[in-house]
Design an enzyme around this catalytic site. Structure first.
Site, mmCIF file in Angstrom:
data_model
loop_
_atom_site.group_PDB
_atom_site.id
_atom_site.type_symbol
_atom_site.label_atom_id
_atom_site.label_comp_id
_atom_site.label_asym_id
_atom_site.label_seq_id
_atom_site.Cartn_x
_atom_site.Cartn_y
_atom_site.Cartn_z
ATOM 1 N N LYS A 87 0.817 -1.218 0.000
ATOM 2 C CA LYS A 87 0.000 0.000 0.000
ATOM 3 C C LYS A 87 0.849 1.267 0.000
ATOM 4 C CE LYS A 87 -4.207 -1.782 0.101
ATOM 5 N NZ LYS A 87 -5.083 -1.654 -1.088
ATOM 6 N N GLU A 109 -10.142 5.721 2.688
ATOM 7 C CA GLU A 109 -10.864 4.585 3.242
ATOM 8 C C GLU A 109 -9.842 3.524 3.617
ATOM 9 O OE1 GLU A 109 -10.108 4.772 0.083
ATOM 10 O OE2 GLU A 109 -9.438 2.743 -0.361
ATOM 11 N N SER A 376 1.866 -9.615 -0.698
ATOM 12 C CA SER A 376 1.515 -8.194 -0.682
ATOM 13 C C SER A 376 1.681 -7.540 0.678
ATOM 14 C CB SER A 376 0.077 -8.013 -1.165
ATOM 15 O OG SER A 376 -0.800 -8.790 -0.377
#
Lengths: 396, 267
Positions: A87, A109, A376
């Site tokens: 991210k 969000e 990830s």
């Protein structure tokens, strides 16, 4: 690949209230200006390398490879990035862009909290005000991440509308953006939403596949045969796939969260169970009923617990370039434990969905073939929840 | 019994001075009450009634309409049941009616099927807040084919976009008075008059102001600068508070607003 403005085949678009239109146009103009700007790119590269710790390792999973007895498995270690997931790649890009645009406040969000933590981190680093919207259900199951965001100076708003998960957090952040646009940028966390977000987020995440390609050529002198990544909205998968789209020999496989199974209603497997619709600013696949009411979805993974998927994934699927497979909670939990024991790497429960499919696929492939799995994120955030799933009452 | 065209209904709505356009969420608290509300609001002076088809995720709505939508969906309302209700209303009433909903409900129901339904039961226009100017091509041809007006919205942030939106607008223009989502507000700070003026410069189309109008005072003020005013959340709030007994208090409110804009709009 983009036909009409912001479209991937027939998917994508800008299905948002008029109030937001000039904001997304302003964003697109700014992005087009800065993406070619040498100074901007140098600043971003410096942040990625020196703050986030890029490039991330491409790690040969020797034990997993030997144990499964088929294709060679490499793990792309996005879990080793600062803040613990991919991210941060998108967030550093978008927050830097917001700053260049003169914005002083960012909103975002978050589902599992990874995107919220990354956003709060970038806001702290670059001195911007930060507010995060997170479903009440997720603030409960990821309480540590809430505290982390607050520690980083962000204000966290628990969202109590609808199903109180990621979808509702997106609704509420969109609503907040229509209230206050002038000084505020919405740091959307995945390759979804109205154009230009799917393009911007993909481009900032494409560093993953760029590195995989370079690292693979260096280590093996050739491209991998398959790249596997988990898909919620689809940002880590889009990042891992993007630079391989034109390399037709590389199989691209997205792993969706099937929850309790695609034949139950407790699932978040959008491609397997959904249909085409228009929601959250985009035309794509969604889990919905016959009238177009968005379905409540379920997955053990808060980060994949989303009823839609990014429009470029919808296009990659319909064009046959990528395939999408469902992975259940139980399979993901098994992979979570497997990778922890066999390689000493605790993956995020999201990433465990991709590991699980690699465990199925590798034994069917030849020993001279290569699979890259995108890890990830790291699994520290999930330990207590997995323990509870296994019947051990641990609370953070 | 539907012989009127969409334009006939719109002309009718804007022909008797300033138009009052109330909004209700269909199926809140139930469809029987929604039907009664339509008849009663017509009698109380409503010129065009906006019927909300509830959506699970209404991103343009504030808490009042979000909660009403949730109640209606929990009660089992569907697009089909709403069409049935409108057909029944049309047996006795020719009040102009509009649908307000979200793109996905129209798209997933099937654009042809949805618009045929609108045409058959005399829904003159459809308001879709998540279809901006850039995306209306997705549906516009079909709207024109079935003779249903797709309403264009302009917002305080529209600025230089207003002229191109207005130039192609049909039916009436929905002027969003404030930033943010629907809901009751104590005052409207935007220069809505300038927005309406920008529309009229390129198109002599009726303009109705909505978002945040909740009192007769604001309604009167807004009616001076536009052709109609839209009130949603304030009415939905009364419905929420009174449930099945909402018809009388809603009508009292509708009458109050109608009187406020009728008196104030006469020179």
């Amino acid at each position: 690949m983009t036909e009409k403005k912001g479209r991937f085949g027939g998917f994508g678009g800008q299905f948002i209230p008029e109030t937001l239109m000039n904001a997304v146009i302003e964003l697109e103009d700014a992005y087009n200006k800065y993406k070619e700007d040498a100074e901007f790119n140098a600043e971003l590269e410096d942040l990625l390398n020196n703050f986030a710790g890029r490039p991330s390792n491409l790690y040969y999973a020797k034990h997993m490879t030997e144990n499964l007895g088929g294709a060679k498995i490499y793990l792309k270690r996005e879990d080793l990035n600062h803040t613990g997931s991919h991210k941060i790649n998108n967030v550093l890009g978008q927050v830097l862009l917001a700053k260049k645009m003169g914005k002083t406040r960012i909103i975002a969000e978050t589902g599992a909290g990874q995107h919220g933590v990354a956003t709060a981190t970038a806001a702290a680093l670059m001195g911007l005000e930060c507010e995060i919207y997170m479903g009440k259900h997720d603030t409960d199951r990821q309480a540590l991440n809430v505290y982390r965001m607050e520690l980083l100076g962000a204000k966290v708003h628990p969202v109590t509308s609808g199903t109180m998960t990621l979808k509702d957090a997106v609704n509420e952040t969109l609503r907040e953006w229509t209230r206050r646009i002038d000084d505020t940028h919405y740091v959307l966390g995945s390759v979804m939403g109205p154009h230009p977000f799917p393009v911007i987020v993909r481009d900032f995440q494409a560093v993953i596949s760029k590195e995989i390609k370079d690292q693979m050529l260096e280590k093996e002198g050739r491209l991998p045969d398959a790249v596997i990544a988990c898909v919620g909205g689809g940002s880590n998968a889009m990042g891992a796939f993007y630079n391989f789209i034109e390399d037709k020999s590389v199989q691209l496989i997205g792993c969706e969260a099937a929850g309790l199974g695609v034949d139950t209603t407790e699932t978040a497997a959008t491609m397997a169970t959904g249909s085409v619709g228009i929601f959250h600013g985009m035309k794509s696949y969604f889990c919905q009923d016959e009238y177009g009411q968005i379905a409540p979805v379920y997955s053990i993974s808060a980060g994949l617990d989303y009823p839609g998927v990014g429009p470029e994934h919808a296009y990659l699927r319909d064009s046959g370039r990528a395939e999408y497979v469902p992975v259940t909670d139980d399979e993901a939990v098994e992979a979570f434990e497997y990778l922890s024991r066999i390689e000493g790497i605790i993956p995020a429960i999201e990433s465990a969905h991709a590991i699980s499919y690699a465990m199925k696929l590798a034994p069917t492939m030849k020993k001279d073939q290569i699979i890259v799995v995108n890890v990830s994120g790291r699994g520290d955030k999930d330990v207590a929840a997995i323990a509870r799933h296994k019947g051990v009452e641990i609370y953070e | 019994m539907n012989k009127l065209t969409a334009q006939d209904y719109i002309d009718k709505a804007f022909s008797k001075g300033k138009a009052f356009i109330p909004f209700i969420t269909c199926g809140d608290p139930d469809l029987e009450t929604s039907e009664k509300l339509v008849y009663a609001m017509e009698k109380a002076g409503a010129d065009l009634i906006e019927l909300g088809i509830p959506f699970s995720d209404p991103v343009a709505e504030g808490p009042i309409i979000q909660e009403a939508s949730e109640r209606a969906l929990k009660g089992g309302v569907t697009t089909d049941k709403i069409f049935d209700m409108v057909k029944k209303i049309r047996e006795t009433s020719s009040v102009p009616l509009a649908f307000m909903t979200y793109a996905n409900l129209v798209f997933t129901y099937g654009l042809d099927k949805f618009l045929l339904g609108c045409k058959e039961c005399g829904i003159c226009c459809v308001i879709l807040p998540d279809i901006p100017f850039e995306e209306k091509g997705e549906m516009l041809d079909k709207f024109q084919e079935y003779g249903v007006k797709m309403i264009s919205l302009i917002a305080p942030t529209s600025k230089d976009r207003i002229s191109k939106i207005a130039a192609e607008a049909e039916g009436f223009v929905y002027c969003v008075s404030s930033m943010g989502v629907t809901g009751t507000r104590t005052e409207i700070k935007t220069d809505v008059a300038a927005m309406v003026e920008s529309v009229k410069e390129v198109n002599p189309i009726p303009c109705a102001i909505g978002f945040g109008i909740s009192s007769p005072e604001t309604a009167a003020k807004m009616s001076k600068i536009a052709d109609g005013i839209i009130v949603g959340s304030a009415i939905v709030k009364i419905v929420g508070n009174h449930g099945r007994d909402c018809v009388e208090p809603v009508c009292n409110f509708v009458r109050e607003i109608k009187e406020a804009i009728a008196i104030k709009s006469k020179p």
